[in-house]
Design a protein around this motif. Structure first.
Motif, short mmCIF file in Angstrom:
data_model
loop_
_atom_site.label_atom_id
_atom_site.label_comp_id
_atom_site.label_asym_id
_atom_site.label_seq_id
_atom_site.Cartn_x
_atom_site.Cartn_y
_atom_site.Cartn_z
N HIS A 7 44.78 -32.66 76.38
CA HIS A 7 45.55 -33.78 75.86
C HIS A 7 45.15 -34.17 74.44
O HIS A 7 45.72 -35.11 73.88
N PHE A 8 44.17 -33.48 73.87
CA PHE A 8 43.73 -33.76 72.51
C PHE A 8 43.82 -32.49 71.67
O PHE A 8 43.69 -31.38 72.19
N PRO A 9 44.05 -32.62 70.36
CA PRO A 9 44.10 -31.43 69.51
C PRO A 9 42.78 -30.66 69.57
O PRO A 9 41.71 -31.25 69.77
N LYS A 10 42.87 -29.37 69.37
CA LYS A 10 41.66 -28.56 69.28
C LYS A 10 41.25 -28.45 67.81
O LYS A 10 42.08 -28.15 66.96
N PRO A 11 39.97 -28.70 67.51
CA PRO A 11 39.52 -28.57 66.12
C PRO A 11 39.33 -27.10 65.76
O PRO A 11 38.57 -26.39 66.43
N LEU A 12 40.02 -26.63 64.77
CA LEU A 12 39.93 -25.22 64.39
C LEU A 12 38.79 -25.01 63.39
O LEU A 12 37.93 -24.19 63.60
N ILE A 51 51.41 -45.32 81.00
CA ILE A 51 50.25 -46.22 80.93
C ILE A 51 49.11 -45.69 81.79
O ILE A 51 47.94 -45.66 81.36
N LEU A 52 49.42 -45.22 83.00
CA LEU A 52 48.38 -44.69 83.88
C LEU A 52 47.73 -43.44 83.28
O LEU A 52 46.51 -43.25 83.38
N ASN A 53 48.54 -42.59 82.63
CA ASN A 53 48.00 -41.39 81.98
C ASN A 53 47.08 -41.78 80.81
O ASN A 53 46.05 -41.15 80.58
N LEU A 54 47.49 -42.81 80.07
CA LEU A 54 46.67 -43.27 78.94
C LEU A 54 45.34 -43.84 79.44
O LEU A 54 44.29 -43.58 78.84
N ILE A 55 45.39 -44.61 80.51
CA ILE A 55 44.16 -45.16 81.08
C ILE A 55 43.22 -44.03 81.50
O ILE A 55 42.01 -44.07 81.25
N SER A 56 43.78 -43.00 82.12
CA SER A 56 42.98 -41.85 82.53
C SER A 56 42.35 -41.17 81.32
O SER A 56 41.17 -40.81 81.34
N CYS A 57 43.14 -41.01 80.25
CA CYS A 57 42.63 -40.40 79.01
C CYS A 57 41.53 -41.25 78.39
O CYS A 57 40.51 -40.74 77.94
N MET A 58 41.75 -42.56 78.37
CA MET A 58 40.76 -43.46 77.79
C MET A 58 39.45 -43.41 78.56
O MET A 58 38.37 -43.40 77.97
N LYS A 59 39.54 -43.35 79.88
CA LYS A 59 38.33 -43.30 80.69
C LYS A 59 37.57 -41.99 80.44
O LYS A 59 36.34 -41.96 80.47
N TYR A 60 38.33 -40.92 80.22
CA TYR A 60 37.67 -39.65 79.88
C TYR A 60 36.96 -39.77 78.55
O TYR A 60 35.79 -39.37 78.41
N ILE A 61 37.63 -40.33 77.55
CA ILE A 61 37.02 -40.53 76.23
C ILE A 61 35.79 -41.41 76.36
O ILE A 61 34.71 -41.11 75.81
N ASN A 62 35.93 -42.50 77.10
CA ASN A 62 34.84 -43.47 77.24
C ASN A 62 33.66 -42.94 78.05
O ASN A 62 32.61 -43.59 78.10
N SER A 63 33.82 -41.78 78.69
CA SER A 63 32.73 -41.24 79.51
C SER A 63 31.64 -40.59 78.66
O SER A 63 30.55 -40.30 79.16
N TYR A 66 51.56 -46.68 69.26
CA TYR A 66 52.64 -45.78 69.65
C TYR A 66 52.80 -44.55 68.75
O TYR A 66 53.30 -43.53 69.20
N LYS A 67 52.32 -44.61 67.50
CA LYS A 67 52.43 -43.44 66.63
C LYS A 67 51.37 -42.39 66.90
O LYS A 67 51.42 -41.29 66.37
N ASN A 68 50.37 -42.72 67.72
CA ASN A 68 49.33 -41.76 68.07
C ASN A 68 49.44 -41.25 69.50
O ASN A 68 48.57 -40.54 69.98
N ILE A 69 50.53 -41.62 70.17
CA ILE A 69 50.75 -41.19 71.56
C ILE A 69 51.92 -40.21 71.58
O ILE A 69 53.01 -40.52 71.09
N LEU A 70 51.71 -39.04 72.14
CA LEU A 70 52.73 -38.00 72.17
C LEU A 70 53.31 -37.82 73.56
O LEU A 70 52.59 -37.89 74.57
N PHE A 74 53.87 -37.85 79.16
CA PHE A 74 52.71 -37.90 78.27
C PHE A 74 52.14 -36.51 78.03
O PHE A 74 51.91 -35.75 78.96
N SER A 75 51.94 -36.16 76.75
CA SER A 75 51.38 -34.85 76.43
C SER A 75 50.08 -34.92 75.64
O SER A 75 49.31 -33.96 75.65
N GLY A 76 49.82 -36.04 74.95
CA GLY A 76 48.56 -36.07 74.21
C GLY A 76 48.33 -37.33 73.41
O GLY A 76 49.21 -38.18 73.23
#
Length: 305
Positions: A68-73, A114-126, A188-192, A198-200
């Protein structure tokens, strides 16, 4: 403002280094106030004169390593007659920003987002603070201290000393707390999304490590700007989104938010605003505007805490 690199100059440099094979689909994207952003069919290229902000994003994306996040090349420094620039290459995530879907989503799809974003945020916050990362204390202390060297010519730094003193006390109080990764720019401009799904999540250059409740403060500050700014129809989407996400965080992060407070939120806003003041030299960023902002934030915080 920094002198931006011309598109054709960047293409020429990158072609010479064999990082891209052609320029037919090389497009400049006007969606960033701090960097230049270009894209091809498969990658985004961010360009900045600042050695730190894009390197931070590169490190964080490397740490996250999630679909769900870009890969750094890669991240590199390039120089030519135009000057020295720092370039971050990241993969593209399929989809468009939330604003493109604001009129196409039903309630179930919005709730799922919203539920997908919460899941993503919890992953980031881990992710907890590691050796190469900068903590909120270090990052924000540097921002405050830069007032000694870099100020908006329309503002007398002495007039802000009482705010700086208040923030320094606040930073010392949280210095020894456990610190976790926060995105710090969820809007909203950073949510894809791709076909309403939800994709990223993108743009990690302002991310840092802090107590998790500061992700909530970041969202509240975004909410404040949305509620007090008239910028066209897209804000209607953002207002609804902010309300749904804030309510969801309050339920999913209830234990973590027990320590949140009006005083902390106001200090968080002061720090963000100090950074903005020395980034911009427009006349509107002057002492009277600072007083107005602080009074307004005080009123807004009374609605929350």
């Amino acid at each position: 403002m920094w002198k931006q690199i011309e598109k054709q100059i960047l293409i020429k440099i990158l072609l010479k280094k064999w990082h891209i094979k052609g320029n037919s689909n090389f497009i400049e994207v006007h969606e960033s106030c701090g960097n230049q952003v270009f894209c091809t069919d498969e990658i985004f290229i961010k360009v900045s004169p600042n050695v730190n902000n894009l390197k931070t994003e590169y490190n964080i994306l490397f740490l996250l390593d999630n679909k769900h996040f870009p890969k750094p090349l890669f991240y590199e420094k390039i120089s030519d007659n135009s000057g020295t620039f720092y370039v971050l290459w990241i993969s593209k995530i399929k989809g468009k920003t939330l604003e493109h879907y604001r009129e196409k989503m039903n309630w179930e799809e919005k709730n799922q987002l919203i539920l997908n974003l919460i899941s993503c945020m919890k992953y980031i916050n881990s992710f907890q603070l590691s050796n190469w990362n900068q903590s909120l204390y270090d990052n924000r202390t540097n921002i405050v201290n830069q007032w000694k060297y870099r100020t908006n010519p329309n503002i007398d730094p002495k007039s802000l000393q009482h705010l700086i003193d208040e923030v320094n006390v606040f930073l010392k109080e949280i210095k020894n707390e456990k610190q976790f990764l926060i995105h710090n720019d969820i809007w909203y401009k950073n949510i894809l999304l791709d076909n309403n799904i939800f994709s990223g999540l993108i743009d990690f250059e302002t991310s840092y490590f802090a107590p998790i409740r500061f992700e909530y403060y970041s969202l509240l500050l975004t909410n404040y700007y949305v509620l007090t700014t008239e910028c066209g129809d897209s804000w209607n989407c953002e207002k609804e989104f902010c309300k749904m996400l804030s309510d969801s965080i309050e339920s999913h992060y209830s234990d973590l938010l027990k320590n949140s407070s009006k005083k902390e939120f106001i200090c968080f806003c002061i720090i963000s605003y100090l950074k903005k003041l020395w980034q911009y030299e427009e006349e509107r960023y002057k002492h009277e505007e600072v007083i107005w902002f602080m009074n307004d934030i005080e009123k807004f915080s009374l609605m929350i805490f």
